[in-house]
Scaffold this motif. Structure first.
Motif, PDB file in Angstrom:
ATOM      1  N   ARG A 467       0.847  -1.207   0.000  1.00 21.82           N
ATOM      2  CA  ARG A 467       0.000   0.000   0.000  1.00 21.82           C
ATOM      3  C   ARG A 467       0.885   1.260   0.000  1.00 21.82           C
ATOM      4  O   ARG A 467       0.588   2.219  -0.695  1.00 21.82           O
ATOM      5  CB  ARG A 467      -0.899  -0.050   1.240  1.00 21.82           C
ATOM      6  CG  ARG A 467      -1.623   1.234   1.591  1.00 21.82           C
ATOM      7  CD  ARG A 467      -2.702   1.581   0.580  1.00 21.82           C
ATOM      8  NE  ARG A 467      -3.330   2.861   0.857  1.00 21.82           N
ATOM      9  CZ  ARG A 467      -2.806   4.046   0.567  1.00 21.82           C
ATOM     10  NH1 ARG A 467      -1.632   4.116  -0.027  1.00 21.82           N
ATOM     11  NH2 ARG A 467      -3.439   5.161   0.845  1.00 21.82           N
ATOM     12  N   VAL A 468       1.965   1.218   0.775  1.00 22.31           N
ATOM     13  CA  VAL A 468       2.883   2.363   0.836  1.00 22.31           C
ATOM     14  C   VAL A 468       4.273   1.906   0.371  1.00 22.31           C
ATOM     15  O   VAL A 468       4.904   1.083   1.027  1.00 22.31           O
ATOM     16  CB  VAL A 468       2.984   2.929   2.269  1.00 22.31           C
ATOM     17  CG1 VAL A 468       3.935   4.121   2.311  1.00 22.31           C
ATOM     18  CG2 VAL A 468       1.605   3.300   2.807  1.00 22.31           C
ATOM     19  N   VAL A 469       4.692   2.440  -0.773  1.00 23.69           N
ATOM     20  CA  VAL A 469       6.043   2.148  -1.288  1.00 23.69           C
ATOM     21  C   VAL A 469       6.625   3.460  -1.833  1.00 23.69           C
ATOM     22  O   VAL A 469       5.863   4.389  -2.125  1.00 23.69           O
ATOM     23  CB  VAL A 469       6.013   1.084  -2.433  1.00 23.69           C
ATOM     24  CG1 VAL A 469       5.666  -0.295  -1.898  1.00 23.69           C
ATOM     25  CG2 VAL A 469       5.067   1.488  -3.543  1.00 23.69           C
ATOM     26  N   PRO A 470       7.938   3.540  -1.960  1.00 23.35           N
ATOM     27  CA  PRO A 470       8.510   4.764  -2.541  1.00 23.35           C
ATOM     28  C   PRO A 470       8.056   4.925  -3.991  1.00 23.35           C
ATOM     29  O   PRO A 470       7.959   3.941  -4.725  1.00 23.35           O
ATOM     30  CB  PRO A 470      10.027   4.514  -2.477  1.00 23.35           C
ATOM     31  CG  PRO A 470      10.213   3.384  -1.532  1.00 23.35           C
ATOM     32  CD  PRO A 470       8.964   2.566  -1.570  1.00 23.35           C
ATOM     33  N   ARG A 471       7.739   6.176  -4.362  1.00 18.29           N
ATOM     34  CA  ARG A 471       7.315   6.476  -5.750  1.00 18.29           C
ATOM     35  C   ARG A 471       8.383   7.348  -6.393  1.00 18.29           C
ATOM     36  O   ARG A 471       8.972   8.206  -5.738  1.00 18.29           O
ATOM     37  CB  ARG A 471       6.026   7.303  -5.739  1.00 18.29           C
ATOM     38  CG  ARG A 471       4.778   6.525  -5.490  1.00 18.29           C
ATOM     39  CD  ARG A 471       3.560   7.440  -5.634  1.00 18.29           C
ATOM     40  NE  ARG A 471       3.471   8.481  -4.599  1.00 18.29           N
ATOM     41  CZ  ARG A 471       3.405   9.782  -4.826  1.00 18.29           C
ATOM     42  NH1 ARG A 471       3.469  10.253  -6.063  1.00 18.29           N
ATOM     43  NH2 ARG A 471       3.269  10.644  -3.833  1.00 18.29           N
ATOM     44  N   SER A 472       8.570   7.167  -7.713  1.00 18.67           N
ATOM     45  CA  SER A 472       9.514   8.031  -8.433  1.00 18.67           C
ATOM     46  C   SER A 472       8.809   9.282  -8.920  1.00 18.67           C
ATOM     47  O   SER A 472       7.689   9.203  -9.433  1.00 18.67           O
ATOM     48  CB  SER A 472      10.079   7.289  -9.644  1.00 18.67           C
ATOM     49  OG  SER A 472      10.937   6.277  -9.197  1.00 18.67           O
ATOM     50  N   LEU A 473       9.461  10.431  -8.776  1.00 25.33           N
ATOM     51  CA  LEU A 473       8.915  11.691  -9.282  1.00 25.33           C
ATOM     52  C   LEU A 473       9.716  12.114 -10.516  1.00 25.33           C
ATOM     53  O   LEU A 473      10.862  11.693 -10.703  1.00 25.33           O
ATOM     54  CB  LEU A 473       9.011  12.779  -8.214  1.00 25.33           C
ATOM     55  CG  LEU A 473       8.289  12.502  -6.885  1.00 25.33           C
ATOM     56  CD1 LEU A 473       8.398  13.716  -5.965  1.00 25.33           C
ATOM     57  CD2 LEU A 473       6.822  12.164  -7.123  1.00 25.33           C
ATOM     58  N   VAL A 474       9.104  12.960 -11.315  1.00 24.73           N
ATOM     59  CA  VAL A 474       9.796  13.493 -12.500  1.00 24.73           C
ATOM     60  C   VAL A 474      10.940  14.374 -12.012  1.00 24.73           C
ATOM     61  O   VAL A 474      10.771  15.164 -11.070  1.00 24.73           O
ATOM     62  CB  VAL A 474       8.811  14.333 -13.355  1.00 24.73           C
ATOM     63  CG1 VAL A 474       9.533  14.990 -14.526  1.00 24.73           C
ATOM     64  CG2 VAL A 474       7.666  13.454 -13.830  1.00 24.73           C
ATOM     65  N   VAL A 475      12.123  14.227 -12.648  1.00 22.05           N
ATOM     66  CA  VAL A 475      13.266  14.994 -12.140  1.00 22.05           C
ATOM     67  C   VAL A 475      13.444  16.289 -12.929  1.00 22.05           C
ATOM     68  O   VAL A 475      13.334  16.306 -14.153  1.00 22.05           O
ATOM     69  CB  VAL A 475      14.577  14.167 -12.168  1.00 22.05           C
ATOM     70  CG1 VAL A 475      14.492  12.998 -11.222  1.00 22.05           C
ATOM     71  CG2 VAL A 475      14.922  13.693 -13.570  1.00 22.05           C
ATOM     72  N   PRO A 476      13.724  17.374 -12.196  1.00 25.52           N
ATOM     73  CA  PRO A 476      13.944  18.655 -12.867  1.00 25.52           C
ATOM     74  C   PRO A 476      15.380  18.761 -13.392  1.00 25.52           C
ATOM     75  O   PRO A 476      16.263  18.034 -12.945  1.00 25.52           O
ATOM     76  CB  PRO A 476      13.713  19.671 -11.754  1.00 25.52           C
ATOM     77  CG  PRO A 476      14.058  18.932 -10.502  1.00 25.52           C
ATOM     78  CD  PRO A 476      13.805  17.473 -10.731  1.00 25.52           C
ATOM     79  N   ALA A 477      15.586  19.703 -14.331  1.00 29.53           N
ATOM     80  CA  ALA A 477      16.929  19.887 -14.904  1.00 29.53           C
ATOM     81  C   ALA A 477      17.719  20.877 -14.056  1.00 29.53           C
ATOM     82  O   ALA A 477      17.157  21.799 -13.454  1.00 29.53           O
ATOM     83  CB  ALA A 477      16.808  20.414 -16.328  1.00 29.53           C
ATOM     84  N   VAL A 478      19.045  20.671 -14.027  1.00 33.06           N
ATOM     85  CA  VAL A 478      19.935  21.611 -13.344  1.00 33.06           C
ATOM     86  C   VAL A 478      20.222  22.754 -14.321  1.00 33.06           C
ATOM     87  O   VAL A 478      20.502  22.516 -15.494  1.00 33.06           O
ATOM     88  CB  VAL A 478      21.250  20.913 -12.930  1.00 33.06           C
ATOM     89  CG1 VAL A 478      22.220  21.906 -12.296  1.00 33.06           C
ATOM     90  CG2 VAL A 478      20.963  19.754 -11.981  1.00 33.06           C
ATOM     91  N   ASP A 479      20.143  23.972 -13.839  1.00 35.01           N
ATOM     92  CA  ASP A 479      20.353  25.123 -14.711  1.00 35.01           C
ATOM     93  C   ASP A 479      21.282  26.115 -14.011  1.00 35.01           C
ATOM     94  O   ASP A 479      20.919  26.653 -12.952  1.00 35.01           O
ATOM     95  CB  ASP A 479      18.983  25.766 -15.009  1.00 35.01           C
ATOM     96  CG  ASP A 479      19.108  26.886 -16.025  1.00 35.01           C
ATOM     97  OD1 ASP A 479      20.208  27.054 -16.593  1.00 35.01           O
ATOM     98  OD2 ASP A 479      18.105  27.601 -16.232  1.00 35.01           O
ATOM     99  N   GLY A 480      22.452  26.322 -14.593  1.00 34.07           N
ATOM    100  CA  GLY A 480      23.412  27.280 -14.012  1.00 34.07           C
ATOM    101  C   GLY A 480      23.819  26.897 -12.595  1.00 34.07           C
ATOM    102  O   GLY A 480      23.974  27.760 -11.730  1.00 34.07           O
ATOM    103  N   GLY A 481      23.950  25.606 -12.335  1.00 32.07           N
ATOM    104  CA  GLY A 481      24.384  25.158 -11.006  1.00 32.07           C
ATOM    105  C   GLY A 481      23.284  25.185  -9.968  1.00 32.07           C
ATOM    106  O   GLY A 481      23.559  25.054  -8.765  1.00 32.07           O
ATOM    107  N   ARG A 482      22.038  25.360 -10.396  1.00 36.76           N
ATOM    108  CA  ARG A 482      20.927  25.365  -9.428  1.00 36.76           C
ATOM    109  C   ARG A 482      19.825  24.454  -9.952  1.00 36.76           C
ATOM    110  O   ARG A 482      19.663  24.287 -11.160  1.00 36.76           O
ATOM    111  CB  ARG A 482      20.339  26.770  -9.251  1.00 36.76           C
ATOM    112  CG  ARG A 482      21.350  27.815  -8.863  1.00 36.76           C
ATOM    113  CD  ARG A 482      20.652  29.103  -8.485  1.00 36.76           C
ATOM    114  NE  ARG A 482      20.348  29.136  -7.082  1.00 36.76           N
ATOM    115  CZ  ARG A 482      21.170  29.611  -6.154  1.00 36.76           C
ATOM    116  NH1 ARG A 482      22.358  30.090  -6.498  1.00 36.76           N
ATOM    117  NH2 ARG A 482      20.814  29.624  -4.892  1.00 36.76           N
ATOM    118  N   VAL A 483      19.056  23.897  -9.003  1.00 34.97           N
ATOM    119  CA  VAL A 483      17.910  23.083  -9.403  1.00 34.97           C
ATOM    120  C   VAL A 483      16.802  23.302  -8.368  1.00 34.97           C
ATOM    121  O   VAL A 483      17.086  23.520  -7.183  1.00 34.97           O
ATOM    122  CB  VAL A 483      18.293  21.589  -9.530  1.00 34.97           C
ATOM    123  CG1 VAL A 483      18.677  20.977  -8.200  1.00 34.97           C
ATOM    124  CG2 VAL A 483      17.186  20.785 -10.178  1.00 34.97           C
TER     125      VAL A 483
END
Ligand code: AHR
Length: 499
Positions: A467-483
């Motif tokens: 019922r409860v397991v880890p879920r994968s989320l969409v990953v954001p891109a790194v831009d100019g050393g920040r995310v």
């Protein structure tokens, strides 16, 4: 939307993670041993009677060290009852949990089992009803190669090679009036010191743990550590800490913040140990063995304390929710934040008894919600701990006043990227986290897995173990050393950064 920020920089190093930080605990209590790790006749049982389904989950959990055999149990335990032919072993009344102890599992069986899951044992000796003699005999049985009475007996019992058990606990929670053989700090300190001296004469290579307070609410907390360490400092390597937290009433906000209390508790014990060091003009610095920690709904245990005496009664079998899993994640973060001093951690306990693994006798074994943050932190949280200096919005709690919404720590693993462990304590709002990654040129967000749910009380059961397991989320891109990461409301997350 709430907003926070943090910086991951290799310059902000706390220290190296000792893999023993991801230890666990097997006590002869309730169904931890019997119908937990051991159940002859179970469809998955090994020839020795150990459940292979449980062993497999323990391997997946990633526990390189297991404390054994207690806990309160050890304070009335005769280790000799658990050796030799099983049919000759006595059934004893265990007063810690008012249970019948059949001694079908003893040190020889346990050592074999622990080796099979890739764990070393942290052994505890009885300083409640026993003392120097029983402790030195036990160590001789375990660690000497042969040629003495006890080591030859081990060989006769089938273990030709010594176990080489490195770390030994000098009793358990000896400050607690509930403990069989409870002692004052001075009485315990003297006994622990003399036991330690004798044990080191048997095997000078061992490490020893002195009992600290059972929890930070003990009336003797602080003075107990100062007195005990005053008597034992030169003979021991670690002082122990124990802490259990639970949600009180409907005050989930305070419960979610309990790792701040854990942080303060650790800081206080370090200060006390360092005070004793300074007073004695000593060079050696003590480590911390946080050898019992977890979420434990102690209130629910009150009804179980006076049940009829029987074998392997189901005791404190808390069923953990999404909220509990998030809190366990913050407790792991607290241990990591103190990796320079906390070298050993044992989540209490491994199976059935306030545990990440549950079993049905004769039936299935399954993962509680809390299994997941532990397994992922153990797998990815090896290397160098980095402070991430979070700037976070605050929220008000009844227990601890204003606390940060964001709890986070990072671990950099040589040649294997950086792991960020992050918790959003807000029950109502997602949290965006602006991450400064300029110290890691070329790094990207490789994955973001989270434990979160529309129902913060959701649990895993035998009928619905996923019922409860880890879920994968969409990953954001790194831009100019920040995310910019987004942490769901009331969530624990592992974010992997890789080149
Ligand atoms: O883990 C359960 C019990 O909690 C242990 O036996 C004892 O040390 C602590 O009080």
């Amino acid at each position: 939307m709430l907003q926070a920020s943090l910086t991951i920089d290799p310059a902000f190093s706390v220290g190296e993670v000792d893999p023993r930080l991801y230890g666990s605990f097997v006590e002869h209590m309730g169904r931890c041993v019997y119908t937990g790790i051991y159940e002859p006749g179970h469809p998955t049982a090994s020839p020795e009677g150990f459940r292979e389904d449980v062993a497999e989950l323990a391997r997946e959990l990633g526990v390189p060290l297991i404390r054994y055999p207690g806990g309160n149990f050890v304070s009335g335990y005769r280790w000799e009852d658990g050796i030799g032919p099983v049919e000759d072993r006595p059934t004893r009344l265990d007063l810690a949990w008012r249970s019948l102890e059949t001694n079908r599992v003893g040190v020889d069986e346990f050592q074999k089992w622990a080796a099979g899951i890739g764990a070393e044992t942290m052994m505890a000796v009885n300083l409640g009803t026993r003392g120097i003699d029983a402790a030195r005999d036990f160590l001789e049985y375990c660690n000497l190669p042969g040629g003495t009475y006890w080591s030859d007996l081990r060989r006769k019992n089938g273990a030709e090679q010594p176990y080489g058990i490195k770390t030994w606990c000098l009793g358990n929670e000896m400050d607690g009036p509930w403990q069989i053989g409870h002692k004052t700090a001075y009485e315990y300190g003297r006994l622990a010191n003399e036991t330690a001296k004798a044990m080191r004469l048997v095997d000078p290579s061992i490490e020893l743990v002195a009992c600290g307070s059972s929890n930070s609410s003990m009336p003797t907390f602080g003075s107990w550590e100062a007195t005990v360490l005053g008597e034992t400092y030169d003979q021991v390597d670690y002082v122990s800490m124990h802490a259990y937290y639970e949600q009180r009433g409907d005050d989930r906000d305070s419960f979610l913040a309990c790792a701040l209390d854990m942080d303060r508790f650790i800081d206080a014990v370090i200060s006390t140990a360092d005070h004793v060091r300074a007073v004695g003009r000593r060079k050696k610095r003590l480590g911390i063995s946080f050898d019992e920690w977890n979420v434990w709904y102690l209130k629910r245990f009150e009804g179980e304390a006076n049940l009829a005496i029987r074998e392997a009664p189901p005791l404190i079998e808390d069923v953990y929710s999404v909220t509990d899993a998030v809190v366990v994640g913050t407790m792991l973060n607290s241990l990591l934040r103190h990796a320079d001093r906390v070298k050993i951690g044992c989540q209490a306990q491994l199976v059935n008894v306030i545990a990440p693994i549950m079993t049905a006798p004769g039936g299935a074994a399954w993962k509680q919600t809390t299994f997941h943050p532990f397994a992922l932190t153990s797998k990815y949280g090896r290397g160098t701990v980095l402070r991430v200096e979070p700037a976070s919005p605050l929220y008000e709690t009844k227990w601890l006043g204003e606390v940060p919404v964001l709890d986070a720590v990072a671990v950099a693993t040589p040649d294997d990227g950086v792991s960020l462990f992050a918790v959003n304590r807000s029950q109502t709002s997602p949290l965006t986290v602006d991450v400064d990654l300029r110290a890691w040129p070329g790094y990207r967000v490789a994955s973001h897995v989270t434990i979160a749910d529309d129902d913060p009380d959701a649990v895993n059961t035998a009928a619905d173990p996923e019922r409860v397991v880890p879920r994968s989320l969409v990953v954001p891109a790194v831009d100019g050393g920040r995310v910019t990461l987004e942490l769901p409301a009331l969530s624990w997350s592992l974010i992997r950064l890789e080149e």
